[in-house]
Write a protein that holds these residues in place. Structure first.
Motif, PDB file in Angstrom:
ATOM      1  N   LYS A 189       0.824  -1.212   0.000  1.00  0.00           N
ATOM      2  CA  LYS A 189       0.000   0.000   0.000  1.00  0.00           C
ATOM      3  C   LYS A 189       0.858   1.263   0.000  1.00  0.00           C
ATOM      4  N   ASN A 190       1.921   1.245   0.779  1.00  0.00           N
ATOM      5  CA  ASN A 190       2.733   2.453   0.941  1.00  0.00           C
ATOM      6  C   ASN A 190       3.758   2.666  -0.172  1.00  0.00           C
ATOM      7  N   SER A 191       4.021   1.638  -0.974  1.00  0.00           N
ATOM      8  CA  SER A 191       5.074   1.771  -1.975  1.00  0.00           C
ATOM      9  C   SER A 191       4.550   1.905  -3.406  1.00  0.00           C
ATOM     10  N   LEU A 192       3.312   1.500  -3.653  1.00  0.00           N
ATOM     11  CA  LEU A 192       2.787   1.564  -5.019  1.00  0.00           C
ATOM     12  C   LEU A 192       2.149   2.925  -5.303  1.00  0.00           C
ATOM     13  N   ARG A 193       2.176   3.317  -6.565  1.00  0.00           N
ATOM     14  CA  ARG A 193       1.709   4.646  -6.976  1.00  0.00           C
ATOM     15  C   ARG A 193       0.227   4.598  -7.354  1.00  0.00           C
ATOM     16  N   TRP A 194      -0.599   4.619  -6.351  1.00  0.00           N
ATOM     17  CA  TRP A 194      -2.044   4.503  -6.557  1.00  0.00           C
ATOM     18  C   TRP A 194      -2.611   5.771  -7.178  1.00  0.00           C
ATOM     19  N   GLN A 195      -3.632   5.579  -8.002  1.00  0.00           N
ATOM     20  CA  GLN A 195      -4.315   6.726  -8.572  1.00  0.00           C
ATOM     21  C   GLN A 195      -5.796   6.412  -8.754  1.00  0.00           C
ATOM     22  N   GLU A 196      -6.594   7.483  -8.775  1.00  0.00           N
ATOM     23  CA  GLU A 196      -8.005   7.342  -9.074  1.00  0.00           C
ATOM     24  C   GLU A 196      -8.199   7.357 -10.588  1.00  0.00           C
ATOM     25  N   GLY A 197      -9.326   6.838 -11.030  1.00  0.00           N
ATOM     26  CA  GLY A 197      -9.595   6.817 -12.463  1.00  0.00           C
ATOM     27  C   GLY A 197     -11.078   6.933 -12.740  1.00  0.00           C
ATOM     28  N   GLU A 198     -11.400   7.167 -14.002  1.00  0.00           N
ATOM     29  CA  GLU A 198     -12.781   7.246 -14.433  1.00  0.00           C
ATOM     30  C   GLU A 198     -12.996   6.320 -15.619  1.00  0.00           C
ATOM     31  N   ILE A 199     -14.221   5.834 -15.761  1.00  0.00           N
ATOM     32  CA  ILE A 199     -14.573   4.951 -16.861  1.00  0.00           C
ATOM     33  C   ILE A 199     -15.894   5.417 -17.450  1.00  0.00           C
ATOM     34  N   THR A 200     -16.017   5.370 -18.759  1.00  0.00           N
ATOM     35  CA  THR A 200     -17.243   5.786 -19.436  1.00  0.00           C
ATOM     36  C   THR A 200     -17.986   4.559 -19.946  1.00  0.00           C
ATOM     37  N   LEU A 201     -19.211   4.384 -19.491  1.00  0.00           N
ATOM     38  CA  LEU A 201     -20.049   3.264 -19.888  1.00  0.00           C
ATOM     39  C   LEU A 201     -21.397   3.795 -20.342  1.00  0.00           C
ATOM     40  N   TYR A 202     -21.789   3.384 -21.545  1.00  0.00           N
ATOM     41  CA  TYR A 202     -23.088   3.792 -22.094  1.00  0.00           C
ATOM     42  C   TYR A 202     -23.268   5.312 -22.063  1.00  0.00           C
ATOM     43  N   GLY A 203     -22.175   6.021 -22.371  1.00  0.00           N
ATOM     44  CA  GLY A 203     -22.238   7.460 -22.477  1.00  0.00           C
ATOM     45  C   GLY A 203     -22.130   8.214 -21.172  1.00  0.00           C
ATOM     46  N   LYS A 204     -22.002   7.510 -20.055  1.00  0.00           N
ATOM     47  CA  LYS A 204     -21.890   8.166 -18.758  1.00  0.00           C
ATOM     48  C   LYS A 204     -20.532   7.864 -18.132  1.00  0.00           C
ATOM     49  N   THR A 205     -19.931   8.880 -17.521  1.00  0.00           N
ATOM     50  CA  THR A 205     -18.620   8.728 -16.901  1.00  0.00           C
ATOM     51  C   THR A 205     -18.768   8.528 -15.395  1.00  0.00           C
ATOM     52  N   HIS A 206     -18.081   7.505 -14.889  1.00  0.00           N
ATOM     53  CA  HIS A 206     -18.170   7.169 -13.469  1.00  0.00           C
ATOM     54  C   HIS A 206     -16.758   7.045 -12.888  1.00  0.00           C
ATOM     55  N   ALA A 207     -16.644   7.310 -11.601  1.00  0.00           N
ATOM     56  CA  ALA A 207     -15.386   7.038 -10.898  1.00  0.00           C
ATOM     57  C   ALA A 207     -15.203   5.531 -10.790  1.00  0.00           C
ATOM     58  N   ILE A 208     -14.018   5.053 -11.083  1.00  0.00           N
ATOM     59  CA  ILE A 208     -13.732   3.628 -10.914  1.00  0.00           C
ATOM     60  C   ILE A 208     -13.739   3.315  -9.422  1.00  0.00           C
ATOM     61  N   PRO A 209     -14.505   2.298  -8.993  1.00  0.00           N
ATOM     62  CA  PRO A 209     -14.692   2.044  -7.550  1.00  0.00           C
ATOM     63  C   PRO A 209     -13.525   1.315  -6.889  1.00  0.00           C
ATOM     64  N   ARG A 210     -12.348   1.847  -7.061  1.00  0.00           N
ATOM     65  CA  ARG A 210     -11.127   1.328  -6.453  1.00  0.00           C
ATOM     66  C   ARG A 210      -9.982   2.200  -6.948  1.00  0.00           C
ATOM     67  N   LEU A 211      -8.836   2.131  -6.301  1.00  0.00           N
ATOM     68  CA  LEU A 211      -7.634   2.773  -6.805  1.00  0.00           C
ATOM     69  C   LEU A 211      -6.850   1.756  -7.624  1.00  0.00           C
ATOM     70  N   HIS A 212      -6.024   2.244  -8.563  1.00  0.00           N
ATOM     71  CA  HIS A 212      -5.291   1.295  -9.389  1.00  0.00           C
ATOM     72  C   HIS A 212      -3.923   1.850  -9.773  1.00  0.00           C
ATOM     73  N   ALA A 213      -3.088   0.943 -10.313  1.00  0.00           N
ATOM     74  CA  ALA A 213      -1.752   1.306 -10.805  1.00  0.00           C
ATOM     75  C   ALA A 213      -1.292   0.203 -11.742  1.00  0.00           C
ATOM     76  N   TRP A 214      -0.440   0.554 -12.698  1.00  0.00           N
ATOM     77  CA  TRP A 214       0.064  -0.414 -13.677  1.00  0.00           C
ATOM     78  C   TRP A 214       1.583  -0.428 -13.640  1.00  0.00           C
ATOM     79  N   TYR A 215       2.148  -1.618 -13.503  1.00  0.00           N
ATOM     80  CA  TYR A 215       3.603  -1.816 -13.483  1.00  0.00           C
ATOM     81  C   TYR A 215       3.985  -2.787 -14.588  1.00  0.00           C
ATOM     82  N   SER A 216       5.081  -2.487 -15.292  1.00  0.00           N
ATOM     83  CA  SER A 216       5.454  -3.329 -16.424  1.00  0.00           C
ATOM     84  C   SER A 216       6.905  -3.096 -16.814  1.00  0.00           C
ATOM     85  N   ASP A 217       7.456  -4.062 -17.579  1.00  0.00           N
ATOM     86  CA  ASP A 217       8.784  -3.894 -18.155  1.00  0.00           C
ATOM     87  C   ASP A 217       8.800  -2.670 -19.065  1.00  0.00           C
TER      88      ASP A 217
END
Length: 206
Positions: free
Chosen positions: A44-72
């Motif tokens: 929890k303390n080391s990952l770079r969490w961020q909020e996000g939004e998603i658009t479904l059926y023309g409406k934009t909603h807050a994603i109900p969780r925090l997320h982050a992507w790590y990769s080569d």
């Protein structure tokens, strides 16, 4: 009567529960990361969490969780959401190596999700993006609060749902044709629950 086969169960990191489902396989290791000494708060303390939004059926909603992507080096997006890439953290790289040992499969990316309470959830979906290829192997690591994970067949309504409680330091492997034939979700709950981190390791092909 259950419509899937269930084998094994155990208390150490190398014992497994295998679900041989119609059109796919799920393997659950209840205590896989017990020996890594990596704890929920380390992630929890080391990952770079961020909020996000998603658009479904023309409406934009807050994603109900925090997320982050790590990769080569691979970028990743799903449902129109594009995530900025982070270099592997030390903890994630250690977990990746442990998973690769048991799965004999390589991973080059990890989608991290932080569920802050019972209101945070993941709706029905399949990890079947073209960038994952055919029959992807998805390795899902859990830290923190136990939460209920549910799978349902996408086409055959006669196949019963499968429910698995994902515990702290557990590992769930989804493989075979599962992502093409099943959906899964992390349920909401009205109960008072603590935070949970889910790390889904995957291999991006393009």
């Amino acid at each position: 009567m259950s419509q899937f086969d269930l084998f094994g169960a155990g208390e150490n990191e190398n014992e497994e529960v295998v679900y041989n489902l119609k059109d796919g396989t799920v393997i659950y290791y209840p205590n896989f990361f017990a020996k890594t000494k990596i704890e929920f708060n380390d992630l929890k303390n080391s990952l770079r969490w961020q909020e996000g939004e998603i658009t479904l059926y023309g409406k934009t909603h807050a994603i109900p969780r925090l997320h982050a992507w790590y990769s080569d080096e691979k970028e990743y997006s799903y449902s129109g959401v594009k995530l900025p890439r982070n270099n592997w953290s030390d903890n994630l790289f250690i977990l990746k190596e442990e998973i690769e040992k048991i799965t004999k499969h390589q991973f080059n990316g990890c989608l991290c999700n932080l569920y802050r309470d019972g209101k945070d959830y993941a709706a029905w979906h399949s990890d079947d993006e073209a960038s994952l290829g055919r029959n992807p192997v998805i390795a899902s690591a859990s830290f923190g609060e136990s939460r209920k994970f549910v799978l349902k067949h996408r086409f055959d309504k006669s196949v019963e749902k499968v429910e698995i409680v994902l515990e702290d330091k557990s590992l769930l492997i989804m493989k075979g044709a599962l992502q093409h034939n099943w959906k899964h979700q992390l349920n909401k709950t009205a109960k008072q629950v603590d935070e949970r981190i889910n790390l889904t390791f995957r291999y991006i092909i393009d």
